[in-house]
Design an enzyme around this catalytic site. Structure first.
Site, mmCIF file in Angstrom:
data_model
loop_
_atom_site.group_PDB
_atom_site.id
_atom_site.type_symbol
_atom_site.label_atom_id
_atom_site.label_comp_id
_atom_site.label_asym_id
_atom_site.label_seq_id
_atom_site.Cartn_x
_atom_site.Cartn_y
_atom_site.Cartn_z
ATOM 1 N N GLY A 49 -6.800 0.677 4.286
ATOM 2 C CA GLY A 49 -8.303 1.291 4.622
ATOM 3 C C GLY A 49 -9.346 0.346 3.899
ATOM 4 C CD GLU A 95 -3.469 -3.763 13.857
ATOM 5 O OE1 GLU A 95 -4.265 -4.142 15.050
ATOM 6 O OE2 GLU A 95 -3.739 -3.829 12.753
ATOM 7 N N GLY A 127 -5.738 5.257 14.220
ATOM 8 C CA GLY A 127 -6.163 3.868 13.725
ATOM 9 C C GLY A 127 -5.226 3.114 12.891
ATOM 10 C CE LYS A 152 1.535 -4.259 2.981
ATOM 11 N NZ LYS A 152 1.327 -3.011 3.402
ATOM 12 C CE LYS A 191 -1.229 -7.358 4.000
ATOM 13 N NZ LYS A 191 -2.108 -6.328 4.385
ATOM 14 C CG ASP A 207 2.406 -4.566 6.318
ATOM 15 O OD1 ASP A 207 1.088 -5.209 6.381
ATOM 16 O OD2 ASP A 207 2.430 -3.604 5.717
ATOM 17 N N GLY A 261 -2.568 -2.104 -0.798
ATOM 18 C CA GLY A 261 -3.888 -1.866 -0.713
ATOM 19 C C GLY A 261 -4.468 -1.505 -2.061
ATOM 20 C CB VAL A 289 -10.275 -5.333 4.549
ATOM 21 C CG1 VAL A 289 -10.472 -5.501 3.087
ATOM 22 C CG2 VAL A 289 -9.068 -4.543 4.860
ATOM 23 C CD GLU A 319 -3.638 -5.618 -7.487
ATOM 24 O OE1 GLU A 319 -3.493 -5.954 -8.424
ATOM 25 O OE2 GLU A 319 -2.476 -5.105 -6.936
#
Ligand code: HSE
Length: 427
Positions: free
Chosen positions: A302, A190, A187, A205, A105, A201, A134, A14, A129
């Protein structure tokens, strides 16, 4: 023209994407936003990584104190991930009065209240944001687009990795392990896939998004969470026959009885707007009391999609003097008096294995009847050969706790070999 300096902490996927967007669009932002944004500094231990991106050696640092005391830096972008050292670095930036933009996050969900307190002390901006979904501008939509509404519902597919795995299990009939390996090779997942496949995750969020949507703190421990490790390809196939698609849903409801927040695999009808959100794509469906239904769709991960969200915050911070903080009392815990519903209502898909003999279904139906659970669909897959057979049923809407109690009793029946799957049916 106003000049604004940025520091990027971490040049991973990122961070690298963010750097490229800022570098390649500098002139475009000068023309369209009226601001000259330059990357003044990067914090990166791997110097080679920074040099490979074309960053001048004099702008590469491995010392956070040096970064936050740099007078040319106005905005600090944190893209390290995880709690430490990201938390100490963000606090150091806020204490120095620098605005912070983060994609983190986990940090934000767990320590938003501490970060906000530090930001308020120095009147620094705090932007996040990129922490949720993403590149999909869900946070700005909630803060700056939906503020006229009482938001009643926020339901989404907000984890791309699990959506990819479930899509492959659905379309190619792969087992969970096989689909996970594919996601890892691409990818998405993980080497240790727990954060994605166990639903953490998505829960981070959902905690952030539902706090914003419902204007009250929704701490992580109020989010019911189930991941996708136990999902079986055969249930996806049976569900397909019943007209359903399986998704890992994040569901937030704001009802007169209280707030309901949960992340779990769920069947939705094939004509539901979220059913066609496939592969690693994300989408969020919102319902406001004035606007009605809204849906946002896009890439939830991404380098460039997440970099897009980061840079939108950088531009916002660079062009807005006024700083907005949470609209609610932002503490570690939920505000007193706010109720959270745990005995939520849903329909249920249930698969169990039973002995193929007379009277079994009558006993099962009797138990459901006792708990006031009504059955809407029933499939029995036996050949009449006396072997153990799978039985699939779908209930009308009922309460979670009633289903759990009924299934405990059904599991005790001599003629029921095992209760194999319980999947909520939503929408
Ligand atoms: N790993 C996440 C996903 C992206 O698969 O959606 C970052 O939150």
């Amino acid at each position: 023209m106003k000049s604004v300096g940025v520091a990027i902490l971490g040049l991973g996927v990122v961070g690298g994407g963010t750097y490229k967007i800022l570098r390649d669009h500098r002139e475009f932002y000068r023309q369209t936003q009226g601001v000259d944004i330059s990357v003044e500094c990067v914090l990166e231990i791997n110097k080679e990584k920074a040099l490979a991106l074309g960053i001048e050696e004099s702008k590469i640092s491995d010392n956070i104190a040096e970064v936050v005391s740099n007078p040319n830096v106005d905005i600090v972008v944190e893209v390290i991930g995880g709690v430490e050292p990201a938390k100490s670095f963000v606090l150091a930036a806020l204490h120095s009065g620098k605005s912070v933009v983060t994609s983190n996050k986990e940090l934000f969900c767990k320590y938003w209240h501490e970060l906000e307190k530090a930001a308020r002390r120095t009147n620094a901006g705090l932007y996040f944001e990129a922490s949720c979904v993403g590149g999909v501008p869900i946070i700005r939509t909630l803060i700056d687009g939906m503020q006229a509404n009482v938001v009643e519902n926020l339901t989404g597919i907000i984890n791309g990795t699990t959506n990819y795995i479930l899509t492959r299990m659905t379309r190619a009939g792969l087992g969970y392990e096989e689909a996970l390996k594919e996601a890892q090779a691409l990818g998405y997942a993980e080497a240790n896939p727990s954060a994605d496949v166990d639903g953490y995750d998505a829960a981070y969020k959902l905690s952030i998004l539902s706090s914003l949507a419902f204007h009250t703190k929704v701490p992580l421990d109020k989010v019911y969470r189930e991941g996708i490790r136990a999902v079986k390809a055969q249930d996806i196939a049976y569900g397909d026959g019943l007209g359903y698609v399986l998704k890992l849903l994040a569901i937030g409801k704001n009802t007169p009885q209280g707030i309901e927040v949960r992340v779990h695999p769920a069947f939705i009808r094939k004509d539901h707007p979220l059913a066609s959100v496939s592969d690693s794509f994300n989408a969020v469906f919102l319902k406001g009391d004035s606007v009605g239904d809204i849906m946002l769709y896009g890439r939830g991960a991404g380098d460039l999609p997440t970099g897009s969200a980061i840079v939108s915050d950088v531009i916002y911070a660079a062009t807005h003097g006024d700083v907005k903080y949470a609209t609610f009392k932002n503490g570690a815990q939920a505000e007193p008096g706010v109720k959270f519903i745990t005995d939520f209502r849903s329909r249920y898909y249930i698969r169990f294995t039973a002995k193929d003999k007379a009277g079994v279904l009558a006993k099962v139906a009797g138990i459901f009847g006792k708990y006031n659970i009504s059955i809407v669909d029933l499939l029995q897959k036996g050949e009449g050969g006396g072997d153990d057979i799978p039985v699939i049923l779908v209930t009308h809407e009922t309460n979670e706790y009633s289903v759990r109690r009924a299934l405990a009793k059904i599991g005790e029946l001599d003629d029921v070999v095992s209760v194999d799957s319980v999947i909520r049916v939503e929408g």
